[in-house]
Scaffold this motif. Sequence first.
Motif, PDB file in Angstrom:
ATOM      1  N   GLY A 103     -56.953  66.300 -71.114  1.00 49.95           N
ATOM      2  CA  GLY A 103     -57.545  67.759 -71.064  1.00 49.95           C
ATOM      3  C   GLY A 103     -57.915  67.681 -69.492  1.00 49.95           C
ATOM      4  O   GLY A 103     -57.568  69.025 -69.011  1.00 49.95           O
ATOM      5  N   ILE A 104     -58.441  67.229 -69.298  1.00 51.14           N
ATOM      6  CA  ILE A 104     -58.587  66.842 -67.583  1.00 51.14           C
ATOM      7  C   ILE A 104     -58.134  67.580 -67.022  1.00 51.14           C
ATOM      8  O   ILE A 104     -57.587  68.060 -65.872  1.00 51.14           O
ATOM      9  CB  ILE A 104     -60.060  65.890 -67.552  1.00 51.14           C
ATOM     10  CG1 ILE A 104     -61.006  65.502 -67.897  1.00 51.14           C
ATOM     11  CG2 ILE A 104     -59.803  65.582 -65.597  1.00 51.14           C
ATOM     12  CD1 ILE A 104     -61.723  64.315 -68.063  1.00 51.14           C
ATOM     13  N   PHE A 105     -56.915  66.389 -67.153  1.00 49.31           N
ATOM     14  CA  PHE A 105     -55.707  66.820 -65.795  1.00 49.31           C
ATOM     15  C   PHE A 105     -54.839  67.876 -66.216  1.00 49.31           C
ATOM     16  O   PHE A 105     -54.845  68.273 -64.870  1.00 49.31           O
ATOM     17  CB  PHE A 105     -54.616  65.639 -66.081  1.00 49.31           C
ATOM     18  CG  PHE A 105     -55.860  64.082 -66.115  1.00 49.31           C
ATOM     19  CD1 PHE A 105     -56.728  64.181 -65.650  1.00 49.31           C
ATOM     20  CD2 PHE A 105     -55.351  63.018 -66.603  1.00 49.31           C
ATOM     21  CE1 PHE A 105     -57.784  62.777 -65.408  1.00 49.31           C
ATOM     22  CE2 PHE A 105     -55.692  61.802 -66.472  1.00 49.31           C
ATOM     23  CZ  PHE A 105     -56.911  61.440 -65.935  1.00 49.31           C
ATOM     24  N   TRP A 106     -54.903  68.626 -66.950  1.00 47.31           N
ATOM     25  CA  TRP A 106     -54.332  69.996 -67.480  1.00 47.31           C
ATOM     26  C   TRP A 106     -55.142  71.040 -66.530  1.00 47.31           C
ATOM     27  O   TRP A 106     -54.255  71.637 -66.071  1.00 47.31           O
ATOM     28  CB  TRP A 106     -54.244  70.323 -69.561  1.00 47.31           C
ATOM     29  CG  TRP A 106     -53.309  71.014 -69.704  1.00 47.31           C
ATOM     30  CD1 TRP A 106     -51.859  71.362 -69.359  1.00 47.31           C
ATOM     31  CD2 TRP A 106     -54.079  72.737 -69.107  1.00 47.31           C
ATOM     32  NE1 TRP A 106     -51.124  72.043 -69.773  1.00 47.31           N
ATOM     33  CE2 TRP A 106     -53.259  73.154 -69.400  1.00 47.31           C
ATOM     34  CE3 TRP A 106     -54.956  73.373 -69.773  1.00 47.31           C
ATOM     35  CZ2 TRP A 106     -52.634  74.652 -70.003  1.00 47.31           C
ATOM     36  CZ3 TRP A 106     -54.564  74.128 -70.298  1.00 47.31           C
ATOM     37  CH2 TRP A 106     -54.027  75.227 -70.518  1.00 47.31           C
ATOM     38  N   LEU A 107     -56.222  71.090 -66.329  1.00 42.81           N
ATOM     39  CA  LEU A 107     -57.005  71.396 -66.173  1.00 42.81           C
ATOM     40  C   LEU A 107     -56.739  71.645 -64.539  1.00 42.81           C
ATOM     41  O   LEU A 107     -57.399  72.107 -63.538  1.00 42.81           O
ATOM     42  CB  LEU A 107     -58.146  71.759 -66.929  1.00 42.81           C
ATOM     43  CG  LEU A 107     -59.273  72.564 -67.741  1.00 42.81           C
ATOM     44  CD1 LEU A 107     -60.121  71.820 -68.538  1.00 42.81           C
ATOM     45  CD2 LEU A 107     -58.057  73.925 -68.241  1.00 42.81           C
ATOM     46  N   GLY A 108     -56.947  70.478 -64.150  1.00 40.14           N
ATOM     47  CA  GLY A 108     -56.809  70.003 -63.128  1.00 40.14           C
ATOM     48  C   GLY A 108     -58.467  70.004 -62.783  1.00 40.14           C
ATOM     49  O   GLY A 108     -59.089  70.679 -62.514  1.00 40.14           O
ATOM     50  N   PHE A 109     -59.301  69.056 -61.290  1.00 41.20           N
ATOM     51  CA  PHE A 109     -60.791  69.192 -60.585  1.00 41.20           C
ATOM     52  C   PHE A 109     -60.554  70.135 -59.446  1.00 41.20           C
ATOM     53  O   PHE A 109     -61.973  70.739 -59.537  1.00 41.20           O
ATOM     54  CB  PHE A 109     -60.822  67.807 -60.537  1.00 41.20           C
ATOM     55  CG  PHE A 109     -60.535  66.547 -61.050  1.00 41.20           C
ATOM     56  CD1 PHE A 109     -61.940  65.835 -61.547  1.00 41.20           C
ATOM     57  CD2 PHE A 109     -60.369  65.608 -61.317  1.00 41.20           C
ATOM     58  CE1 PHE A 109     -61.796  65.055 -62.319  1.00 41.20           C
ATOM     59  CE2 PHE A 109     -60.442  64.524 -62.292  1.00 41.20           C
ATOM     60  CZ  PHE A 109     -61.687  64.383 -62.847  1.00 41.20           C
ATOM     61  N   GLY A 110     -59.888  71.162 -59.315  1.00 42.61           N
ATOM     62  CA  GLY A 110     -59.724  71.877 -58.322  1.00 42.61           C
ATOM     63  C   GLY A 110     -60.418  73.151 -59.616  1.00 42.61           C
ATOM     64  O   GLY A 110     -61.152  74.343 -59.294  1.00 42.61           O
ATOM     65  N   GLN A 111     -60.049  73.538 -60.793  1.00 37.36           N
ATOM     66  CA  GLN A 111     -60.192  74.519 -61.458  1.00 37.36           C
ATOM     67  C   GLN A 111     -61.526  74.184 -62.177  1.00 37.36           C
ATOM     68  O   GLN A 111     -63.028  75.109 -62.299  1.00 37.36           O
ATOM     69  CB  GLN A 111     -59.108  74.461 -62.779  1.00 37.36           C
ATOM     70  CG  GLN A 111     -58.014  75.163 -62.507  1.00 37.36           C
ATOM     71  CD  GLN A 111     -58.374  76.720 -62.371  1.00 37.36           C
ATOM     72  OE1 GLN A 111     -59.191  77.121 -62.994  1.00 37.36           O
ATOM     73  NE2 GLN A 111     -57.687  77.651 -61.408  1.00 37.36           N
ATOM     74  N   LEU A 112     -61.718  73.021 -62.367  1.00 34.53           N
ATOM     75  CA  LEU A 112     -62.924  72.325 -63.320  1.00 34.53           C
ATOM     76  C   LEU A 112     -64.270  72.238 -61.825  1.00 34.53           C
ATOM     77  O   LEU A 112     -65.148  73.276 -63.069  1.00 34.53           O
ATOM     78  CB  LEU A 112     -62.979  71.091 -63.888  1.00 34.53           C
ATOM     79  CG  LEU A 112     -61.969  70.241 -64.586  1.00 34.53           C
ATOM     80  CD1 LEU A 112     -61.935  68.675 -65.121  1.00 34.53           C
ATOM     81  CD2 LEU A 112     -63.192  71.100 -66.816  1.00 34.53           C
ATOM     82  N   ALA A 113     -63.864  72.692 -60.530  1.00 32.06           N
ATOM     83  CA  ALA A 113     -64.942  72.947 -59.740  1.00 32.06           C
ATOM     84  C   ALA A 113     -65.509  74.470 -59.717  1.00 32.06           C
ATOM     85  O   ALA A 113     -67.015  74.470 -59.168  1.00 32.06           O
ATOM     86  CB  ALA A 113     -63.986  72.568 -58.543  1.00 32.06           C
ATOM     87  N   LYS A 114     -65.174  75.031 -60.400  1.00 32.78           N
ATOM     88  CA  LYS A 114     -66.118  76.581 -60.724  1.00 32.78           C
ATOM     89  C   LYS A 114     -66.999  76.017 -61.237  1.00 32.78           C
ATOM     90  O   LYS A 114     -67.685  77.223 -61.959  1.00 32.78           O
ATOM     91  CB  LYS A 114     -65.116  77.583 -61.547  1.00 32.78           C
ATOM     92  CG  LYS A 114     -63.504  77.525 -60.244  1.00 32.78           C
ATOM     93  CD  LYS A 114     -62.774  78.729 -60.673  1.00 32.78           C
ATOM     94  CE  LYS A 114     -61.785  78.557 -62.058  1.00 32.78           C
ATOM     95  NZ  LYS A 114     -60.969  79.934 -62.841  1.00 32.78           N
TER      96      LYS A 114
END
Length: 576
Positions: A80-91
């Motif tokens: 799930g984390i990799f699918w979203l990506g840390f760039g998206q999660l940074a929001k």
Amino acid sequence: MILDSYTKNRCIIFLYYDKDGLVDRYVTGLLDALGKVSSRILVVVNGYITDAGERELRTHANDVLVRVNTGFDVGGYREGIFWLGFGQLAKYDELILMNYTFFAPLFPLENMFREMGKRDVDFWGITKHHAVPVDTTGGRIRYGHIPEHLNSHFLALRRDFFLSYNYRDFIMNMANPISYEASINDYEAVFTKHFADMGCKWDVYMDTDAFEGVVFAPFMFEGGPLVDMGCPIVKRRLFFGDYFSLLANSAGESYSDAYQAVWERTDYDVSLIWENLLRLQDRNAVRYAIHESFVVDSETMVRRSISPADGGSARQESTSEKLTCLDKIWEGEAAICIIGSEIEADFLAGRYLRHLPDAVPVLFFDRTVWDEEGNKELSDAVSRYGHVCVLNLPDYTKSDVPHSNATSLFYADCESLIGTGCHVANVTTLFYDHPELGLLVPPMPTFGCYFEQAEDGWYGRYEDVARMAEELGLSFPILRGEMPPVFPFGGSFWARGEVLAKTFSIGQLAWEDSMLGMLMMPYLFQKFGYMTGTVTGPHYAAVELTNLEYELREHNREIFRRVQPDAWWKVLDELK
């Protein structure tokens, strides 16, 4: 990192698994509650999901990711984390990694998030496991003992933490566990200490330090007190968990106390619990965990303030009011169906039948009732009543001389099912107070010849039950192990009339063999969403308790001549 107490700027990764690929109402209710405290929900499904199940999830979440069922929860969180990506999660201010293994919310989640938002932490959880000073994993945990740690069924990670090099290095480079034990030893049990040793700050919503030295896992063995403390979740496993472990850690009260706390002291809809348990779990494991065993008062009545059809409530009345309370059994609410002749009934059960409330009719059927024609006759009769007691008179042509065992079995059935008029009324009240109940049976006999017949609890018929369950398309597990079934061994029981009529039609094959039919009956009730429990009155409860205590002590006396006295589970291991 401290958050605005009212922020919803969270991303939730919700790990989900269901062996049938279905989505029960407890899941959608939880997702809806999570939607009130977050701005994005990604459901990661481990394994199979039906088309209808996926549509249901998409209705209550922003995204659904279906993946191969590998790596357990950890593997799902990582993907799930990799699918979203840390760039998206940074929001997002906070990332929640959580799963489906609890019922919630018992209390508004907003309360918890507001409280925890005030705390300056890197990560936090709802509950924790206390430190175990010795290594119980056989050397498979890196610290040589089990450290204090947050339970991974819910982990909240603040943005500065989940974007840090240390966390990304940990989550990206760890291997997916290949066993449940590995997921505990290599992830859950070490996560908290691993990052605390790096200087990260963590906290827990439920302060269970008062239980330190009492239990290692408060979320398992102190579920009731946790609910009273305001814990918004309760673990599903409490309601079908390992009874062996329960008895090793308590007097057997822990799981049922948790259920009582949820049922009596929260607004959570317990029908959501039963819908899930009855679809997925072995009913015997559930009965053991929640203690669906009842002793009804034979002398004191309960009076319902309004008709059960209108959801009537109940309150206890004094013994002096019991006669007027008998009038509170409504017409059509209950009936006694006796299998056998009226002459036999008067001789064998007359003293019980004479005390029945006037509103409870007694219907007679001959013993051919279990064949195809009689089955339909009984089915038509019981469907007209809310609750039905079937009383199966002993057939002495099928019992050995002397008939004392058969007579005592029928005595136990009568005492348990129709002991007094008050007893009958209180049994019907049980069905209103416990809407999950569909079938109530007397305690299983262990005296005389019945101890031998029971064998391992399946009366030598487990294979027949498993075969019949397959023929009838029953999908829930029927386990042979340590949870022997309860069923109407003597053919006598209380049931919801409408549901009983349904079981006759779906279980027609089973009734060709009366013992198999009785063994199957609780599973047919489970198919329709109802539990089976045991019931008796105070007099026979005292007799039964004495019997079991005597049998246990006599067994122990002989066992301890052969092995050294020790904890019961260690004695069992030695005997094996």
